[in-house]
Structure formats: structure tokens, C-alpha cells
Design an enzyme around this catalytic site. Structure first.
Site, PDB file in Angstrom:
ATOM      1  N   CYS A  46       0.827  -1.211   0.000  1.00 54.01           N
ATOM      2  CA  CYS A  46       0.000   0.000   0.000  1.00 54.01           C
ATOM      3  C   CYS A  46       0.862   1.262   0.000  1.00 54.01           C
ATOM      4  O   CYS A  46       0.428   2.328  -0.431  1.00 54.01           O
ATOM      5  CB  CYS A  46      -0.934   0.001   1.208  1.00 54.01           C
ATOM      6  SG  CYS A  46      -1.815  -1.552   1.362  1.00 54.01           S
ATOM      7  N   ARG A 139       3.267  -3.524  -8.149  1.00 50.05           N
ATOM      8  CA  ARG A 139       2.876  -4.545  -7.165  1.00 50.05           C
ATOM      9  C   ARG A 139       4.007  -4.841  -6.183  1.00 50.05           C
ATOM     10  O   ARG A 139       3.755  -5.310  -5.093  1.00 50.05           O
ATOM     11  CB  ARG A 139       2.465  -5.810  -7.933  1.00 50.05           C
ATOM     12  CG  ARG A 139       2.023  -6.986  -7.115  1.00 50.05           C
ATOM     13  CD  ARG A 139       0.532  -7.070  -6.928  1.00 50.05           C
ATOM     14  NE  ARG A 139       0.197  -8.051  -5.904  1.00 50.05           N
ATOM     15  CZ  ARG A 139      -0.930  -8.078  -5.231  1.00 50.05           C
ATOM     16  NH1 ARG A 139      -1.868  -7.185  -5.483  1.00 50.05           N
ATOM     17  NH2 ARG A 139      -1.156  -8.973  -4.308  1.00 50.05           N
TER      18      ARG A 139
HETATM   19  C1  LIG Z   1       0.065  -0.272  -5.044  1.00 52.87           C
HETATM   20  C2  LIG Z   1      -0.898  -0.891  -4.093  1.00 52.87           C
HETATM   21  C3  LIG Z   1      -1.548  -0.096  -3.164  1.00 52.87           C
HETATM   22  C4  LIG Z   1      -2.466  -0.659  -2.280  1.00 52.87           C
HETATM   23  N1  LIG Z   1      -3.076   0.152  -1.365  1.00 52.87           N
HETATM   24  C5  LIG Z   1      -3.943  -0.381  -0.470  1.00 52.87           C
HETATM   25  C6  LIG Z   1      -4.522   0.432   0.541  1.00 52.87           C
HETATM   26  O1  LIG Z   1      -4.241   1.629   0.632  1.00 52.87           O
HETATM   27  N2  LIG Z   1      -5.399  -0.148   1.395  1.00 52.87           N
HETATM   28  C7  LIG Z   1      -5.719  -1.479   1.325  1.00 52.87           C
HETATM   29  O2  LIG Z   1      -6.518  -1.955   2.150  1.00 52.87           O
HETATM   30  N3  LIG Z   1      -5.158  -2.286   0.382  1.00 52.87           N
HETATM   31  C8  LIG Z   1      -4.288  -1.765  -0.502  1.00 52.87           C
HETATM   32  N4  LIG Z   1      -3.692  -2.570  -1.447  1.00 52.87           N
HETATM   33  C9  LIG Z   1      -4.022  -4.009  -1.477  1.00 52.87           C
HETATM   34  C10 LIG Z   1      -3.158  -4.795  -0.492  1.00 52.87           C
HETATM   35  O3  LIG Z   1      -1.850  -4.360  -0.578  1.00 52.87           O
HETATM   36  C11 LIG Z   1      -3.256  -6.276  -0.820  1.00 52.87           C
HETATM   37  O4  LIG Z   1      -4.593  -6.678  -0.623  1.00 52.87           O
HETATM   38  C12 LIG Z   1      -2.336  -7.124   0.054  1.00 52.87           C
HETATM   39  O5  LIG Z   1      -1.022  -6.673   0.029  1.00 52.87           O
HETATM   40  C13 LIG Z   1      -2.370  -8.568  -0.435  1.00 52.87           C
HETATM   41  O6  LIG Z   1      -1.608  -9.348   0.420  1.00 52.87           O
HETATM   42  P1  LIG Z   1      -1.433 -10.905   0.139  1.00 52.87           P
HETATM   43  O7  LIG Z   1      -0.540 -11.421   1.228  1.00 52.87           O
HETATM   44  O8  LIG Z   1      -2.730 -11.541  -0.069  1.00 52.87           O
HETATM   45  O9  LIG Z   1      -0.718 -10.990  -1.270  1.00 52.87           O
HETATM   46  P2  LIG Z   1       0.723 -10.555  -1.768  1.00 52.87           P
HETATM   47  O10 LIG Z   1       1.157  -9.314  -1.087  1.00 52.87           O
HETATM   48  O11 LIG Z   1       0.674 -10.608  -3.244  1.00 52.87           O
HETATM   49  O12 LIG Z   1       1.668 -11.700  -1.219  1.00 52.87           O
HETATM   50  C14 LIG Z   1       1.717 -12.981  -1.772  1.00 52.87           C
HETATM   51  C15 LIG Z   1       3.145 -13.468  -1.653  1.00 52.87           C
HETATM   52  O13 LIG Z   1       3.184 -14.837  -1.997  1.00 52.87           O
HETATM   53  C16 LIG Z   1       4.375 -15.100  -2.697  1.00 52.87           C
HETATM   54  N5  LIG Z   1       4.163 -16.346  -3.448  1.00 52.87           N
HETATM   55  C17 LIG Z   1       3.251 -16.571  -4.439  1.00 52.87           C
HETATM   56  N6  LIG Z   1       3.335 -17.848  -4.867  1.00 52.87           N
HETATM   57  C18 LIG Z   1       4.300 -18.442  -4.145  1.00 52.87           C
HETATM   58  C19 LIG Z   1       4.859 -19.749  -4.121  1.00 52.87           C
HETATM   59  N7  LIG Z   1       4.421 -20.709  -4.942  1.00 52.87           N
HETATM   60  N8  LIG Z   1       5.868 -20.019  -3.249  1.00 52.87           N
HETATM   61  C20 LIG Z   1       6.323 -19.053  -2.407  1.00 52.87           C
HETATM   62  N9  LIG Z   1       5.836 -17.788  -2.385  1.00 52.87           N
HETATM   63  C21 LIG Z   1       4.836 -17.490  -3.230  1.00 52.87           C
HETATM   64  C22 LIG Z   1       4.571 -13.862  -3.563  1.00 52.87           C
HETATM   65  O14 LIG Z   1       5.908 -13.695  -3.950  1.00 52.87           O
HETATM   66  C23 LIG Z   1       4.085 -12.753  -2.619  1.00 52.87           C
HETATM   67  O15 LIG Z   1       5.133 -12.165  -1.901  1.00 52.87           O
HETATM   68  C24 LIG Z   1      -2.753  -2.044  -2.342  1.00 52.87           C
HETATM   69  C25 LIG Z   1      -2.101  -2.845  -3.278  1.00 52.87           C
HETATM   70  C26 LIG Z   1      -1.174  -2.288  -4.140  1.00 52.87           C
HETATM   71  C27 LIG Z   1      -0.484  -3.171  -5.141  1.00 52.87           C
END
Ligand SMILES: Cc1cc2nc3c(=O)[nH]c(=O)nc-3n(C[C@H](O)[C@H](O)[C@H](O)COP(=O)(O)OP(=O)(O)OC[C@H]3O[C@@H](n4cnc5c(N)ncnc54)[C@H](O)[C@@H]3O)c2cc1C
Length: 461
Positions: A46, A139
Site C-alpha cells: 500500500c 505490485r
Molecule cells: C500499489 C498498491 C496499493 C495498495 N493500497 C492499499 C490500501 O491503501 N489499502 C488497502 O486496504 N489495500 C491496498 N492494497 C491491497 C493490499 O496491498 C493487498 O490486498 C495485500 O497486500 C495482499 O496481500 P497478500 O498477502 O494476499 O498478497 P501478496 O502481497 O501478493 O503476497 C503474496 C506473496 O506470496 C508469494 N508467493 C506466491 N506464490 C508463491 C509460491 N508458490 N511459493 C512461495 N511464495 C509465493 C509472492 O511472492 C508474494 O510475496 C494495495 C495494493 C497495491 C499493489
């Protein structure tokens, strides 16, 4: 060796990192292993847009939990380790690190594989399997580092997709002195967050030198020796084409969930193509949990499945999965409120409740109020517009949207009201804090409920 209590987490984003943290808090002794295919431990996505303008001076400041933190918490974090296969019958995970396969047994598994940017079908966007030079998605920390050299005062940036991230990028790149054009395929900016009238309030508040093309599709790009030069957009209604110069193109058109590992082991996916989870973050397979952007859950109001894509939800799912996987008990509410906020060009926005599109099928009454954040006689009051949606039959609050001063705080009041199943009649009588330099006697939160309440009564007569 008995691995019944061992926890394995796949992915160390907001979801995986939080799950690890809460699993450790719940069980001080159990073995916890996190596999992350990237180079960095948990960091804030974020914050990425602000690391481009320098509001956050160093992109590495976004790392919230360092490798050292994981070590101290006795969590084995393996970076640059990709989980390639899961055997749910034997309860073994196979990961590749430095070209070697690591085999590890688990008692509970938490899948937090997140998502990657979704790229629309724009002609000439790729050379081979690589995006044209000067075209970026946002991202990761690596995205920010490769994008920064392209950010130069006076250069032209085109942003495709006017969602929250697109608007935050527009603000930060404008602050860097870039000339900004935003292209959105739907009728309004922030189409997933705001109704048309509220979206217009935001549009009117944008600086004059920002060009916005709504209802336009980006069809193709032109490049010169592999470097982006122009984009071609087409009016959805008239079909008229327009060419815009571009030194930089940012694609912010949503995300594609990473569900392959879950699919391979037969985890049930839902209608949005994401892993189906309940309010304990459990999947359809026993002892396997899932968290984050790779999942779907139900909306609190409509009870229909919605993709998870907000850090606020992801972190709460991570808490649930971490605690439950470690043998504790933790249930989230029966659905997500989708409370969201942002701030760009000095305008704060906040929303809660189903998206405007899904609200269309609901029988609701809406009301809008435009007021000031302070009493009229006190200098410095800032404008605030709030729109509220309530059930036509019983006045229950369904959602709210706000643009202006402390929009998020006001929206949080509505989030609380929705969670408590409150109606507008109750909320309009809320005794809000008052002092001239802070807030008016009757806050806009209650005044907008007055309007909706009156409309409902009139309808009943
Ligand atoms: C620019 C930006 C701004 C944002 N701003 C906001 C905000 O202001 N407020 C808000 O509420 N949300 C915001 N979001 C959304 C929020 O950031 C996401 O919902 C959150 O980060 C998702 O987290 P996650 O752990 O589900 O996924 P991710 O952060 O994508 O993490 C998944 C991880 O799994 C790893 N991975 C994948 N497959 C494998 C594998 N097979 N083996 C090992 N590792 C693996 C990846 O490398 C990654 O690091 C924003 C998103 C972005 C991109």
C-alpha cells in the site's frame, strides 16, 4: 517425528506475514516455516506509490517485518524459495530454493499466494514475453525500483485504470512534475468505489492539468526501438480514436489471483475464481487455510462472494488463519464490509459496503449531504460530502461513501453501524463530539442519516 502441530505458510505478503505472527503468538513453541518466492520479507504494498514520489524516502522503509524479526520470533523464513507442489495426503510441501528441492511436513498449511497484476488485451504491449520498455505495473518493491528512472519532470505519463491505485499513482507522479493522463474504460473514475455523483465530486476536485478520459478503452500502444512512445484510446460510444504521447505507461487495471497451488490439490474455488474460505479462513480441505488476494469471501450485506483485494481484509484473515492453524479459536464477522479509503490531490475518500455495481440489485434509499467539517462561523472548515444507502424496508444501513475532510473516520462510523446492524433512525441520533475548532454540533454523519430517514418515512406514507 510428529509434525501434527507444524505450520507451513506459503507466501510472505501481508497475509502470510500476519498469519505467521499470530500463529507464533498463539503457540510459542510450534515450528512455523514461511516460504516466500521473492527476495523480501513482509512489506507494505500500500505504501509503494508514495515511495515513487519520495513521500516515503526509501522504498526499503516499507519492509514492516525484517528477516531479523522473523528470526527473533523463531519463525523460519525462507526467501527466494518457491513452493512447487503440495501433497495433501502425505501433508508435505515441496519448495525449490537455489535449485534444490526442500521437502517439509506440516500439520496445518496456510496458502497466502496473493495475486499478480492483471493486464488487459492492449495491442503491441509486449515484445516477446516482456512489457515494452516504459510500461509498468505496480505490485512489488522491484517495480518501484525499475520505474523510478522513468519519472522525470515534464515527461508524459498515461495511467490506464482509474481505481484507487491508478489515482494514487496519478497524484504521486503529478507531484514529481509529470504531465498526467488517466484513461478509464468505465463511465466514471473510481467505478468500484463510488457512485456516479460522488465520483464527479472527485473529478471536479482534480487539478486542471490532469487529463481524464472516462468511457475510453486503450486499444494499442506504439513504440520506437522498443520504448513506449504513444498510446491509442477509443471512445466506447462514438468509436472515435485518439493518440496520446506517452513516455511512461502505468497499468493499474486490477489483479489476477495466484490460485494454481490450491487448484492442483483440489481446493474449492468460488465464482470469482479465487479460493473459497469461511470466516475462520478455512478452505474446503481440512487443515488447509487460505488468506488474502488469492481468496474470496462473502460481502457482509449481500452475502454474495466477493474477491478479497484490500490489505485491511487480508490482515484480518491472516490473524484468523494464524490463530486457528496454531490451535486457537478465532472467527471473523460473517462477511466483509469492504471499508476502504485513500487520499489523492488533497481529497480524502472513504467507502464502506457493497460496490456501487452490486448495490444496484438492492432495494435501497440513498441520501446525500454536503457540509463543512467545522461550524460555519469557525474559520478553516473543509467541505465534506457523504452519501448513505439504507434498506428501503427497515432503514438498516447498507453502505456509505464520503469525499472530503476526515472521510475515512466518518466512514469508519458507518462501518461500525453496519456491523452492529444499525438503522438510520438510530444513527441520526448519535451524540457526536463537538467543539468549534474540531467538529460542528451535528456532524455530517448524523445529518445525512436525517435525510435518508425522512425519505424512508415519506415513502412509507
Ligand atoms: C500499489 C498498491 C496499493 C495498495 N493500497 C492499499 C490500501 O491503501 N489499502 C488497502 O486496504 N489495500 C491496498 N492494497 C491491497 C493490499 O496491498 C493487498 O490486498 C495485500 O497486500 C495482499 O496481500 P497478500 O498477502 O494476499 O498478497 P501478496 O502481497 O501478493 O503476497 C503474496 C506473496 O506470496 C508469494 N508467493 C506466491 N506464490 C508463491 C509460491 N508458490 N511459493 C512461495 N511464495 C509465493 C509472492 O511472492 C508474494 O510475496 C494495495 C495494493 C497495491 C499493489
Amino acid at each position: 517425528l510428529n509434525h501434527d502441530k507444524d505450520i507451513i505458510i506459503v507466501g510472505c505478503g501481508a497475509g502470510g506475514g500476519t498469519a505467521a505472527q499470530f500463529a507464533r503468538k498463539t503457540d510459542r513453541k510450534t515450528s512455523i516455516t514461511v516460504f516466500e518466492k521473492g527476495k523480501y520479507p513482509q512489506y507494505s504494498k500500500c505504501g509503494l506509490p508514495y515511495a515513487i514520489s519520495g513521500r516515503i524516502p526509501n522504498v526499503m522503509d516499507l519492509i514492516e517485518f525484517s528477516e531479523d524479526w522473523f528470526k527473533k520470533s523463531r519463525i523460519d523464513l525462507l526467501l527466494e524459495a518457491t513452493v512447487e507442489k503440495i501433497d495433501p495426503a502425505k501433508k508435505i510441501v515441496y519448495a525449490r530454493k537455489n535449485n534444490k528441492i526442500i521437502e517439509k511436513s506440516y500439520g496445518s498449511l496456510i496458502i497466502c499466494t496473493g495475486a499478480k497484476p492483471s493486464i488487459p488485451p492492449i495491442k503491441n504491449l509486449f515484445i516477446g514475453d516482456k512489457l515494452v520498455d516504459g510500461v509498468f505495473t505496480l505490485r512489488t518493491i522491484d517495480d518501484v525500483e525499475s520505474l523510478i528512472p522513468y519519472v522525470k519532470k515534464g515527461r508524459q505519463v498515461v495511467i490506464v485504470g482509474a481505481g484507487l491505485i491508478g489515482m494514487e499513482m496519478a497524484d504521486n507522479l503529478h507531484e514529481c512534475g509529470m504531465r498526467v493522463t488517466i484513461v478509464e474504460a468505465l463511465q466514471n473514475i473510481l467505478p468500484n468505489n463510488l457512485d456516479e455523483d460522488m465520483s464527479k465530486t472527485v473529478l471536479e476536485g482534480l487539478p486542471d492539468d490532469i487529463s481524464v478520459f472516462t468511457n475510453h478503452l486503450m486499444t494499442s500502444v506504439e513504440h520506437d526501438s522498443g520504448r513506449i512512445k504513444k498510446v491509442i484510446i477509443k471512445n466506447n460510444e462514438t468509436g472515435e480514436e485518439k493518440t496520446i504521447n506517452a513516455d511512461l505507461l502505468i497499468i493499474s487495471t486490477g489483479i489476477k489471483p495466484e490460485t494454481k497451488l490450491a487448484e492442483d490439490i483440489g481446493c474449492e474455488l468460488g465464482v470469482t475464481g479465487r479460493i473459497k474460505v469461511n470466516n475462520k479462513s478455512e478452505t474446503s480441505i481440512k487443515n488447509i487455510y487460505a488468506v488474502g488476494d488469492c481468496t474470496e469471501f462473502v460481502d457482509f450485506i449481500t452475502k454474495k462472494p466477493v474477491p478479497v483485494g484490500l490489505g485491511s481484509i487480508v490482515v484480518r484473515q491472516g490473524i484468523a488463519a494464524g490463530i486457528n492453524a496454531a490451535g486457537g479459536e478465532y472467527s471473523l464477522p460473517q462477511g466483509v464490509l469492504q471499508t476502504a479509503t485513500s487520499d489523492f490531490f488533497g481529497m480524502e475518500i472513504g467507502t464502506v459496503g457493497p460496490t456501487p455495481a452490486s448495490m444496484r440489485n438492492q432495494r435501497y434509499i440513498s441520501g446525500k449531504f454536503q457540509g463543512l467539517s467545522l461550524p460555519e462561523y469557525y474559520p478553516g472548515g473543509k467541505p465534506i460530502t457523504i452519501k448513505v444507502f439504507a434498506d428501503e424496508k427497515n432503514g438498516k444501513i447498507l453502505g456509505a461513501q464520503a469525499v472530503g475532510d476526515k472521510a475515512a473516520q466518518r466512514i469508519n462510523t458507518f462501518a461500525c453501524a453496519i456491523l452492529a446492524d444499525m438503522d438510520v433512525e438510530t444513527l441520526r441520533k448519535l451524540e457526536t463530539a463537538y467543539a468549534p475548532p474540531v467538529a460542528p454540533t451535528l456532524d455530517v454523519v448524523t445529518l445525512v442519516c436525517d435525510i435518508v430517514s425522512m425519505k424512508i418515512k415519506r415513502k412509507r406514507q
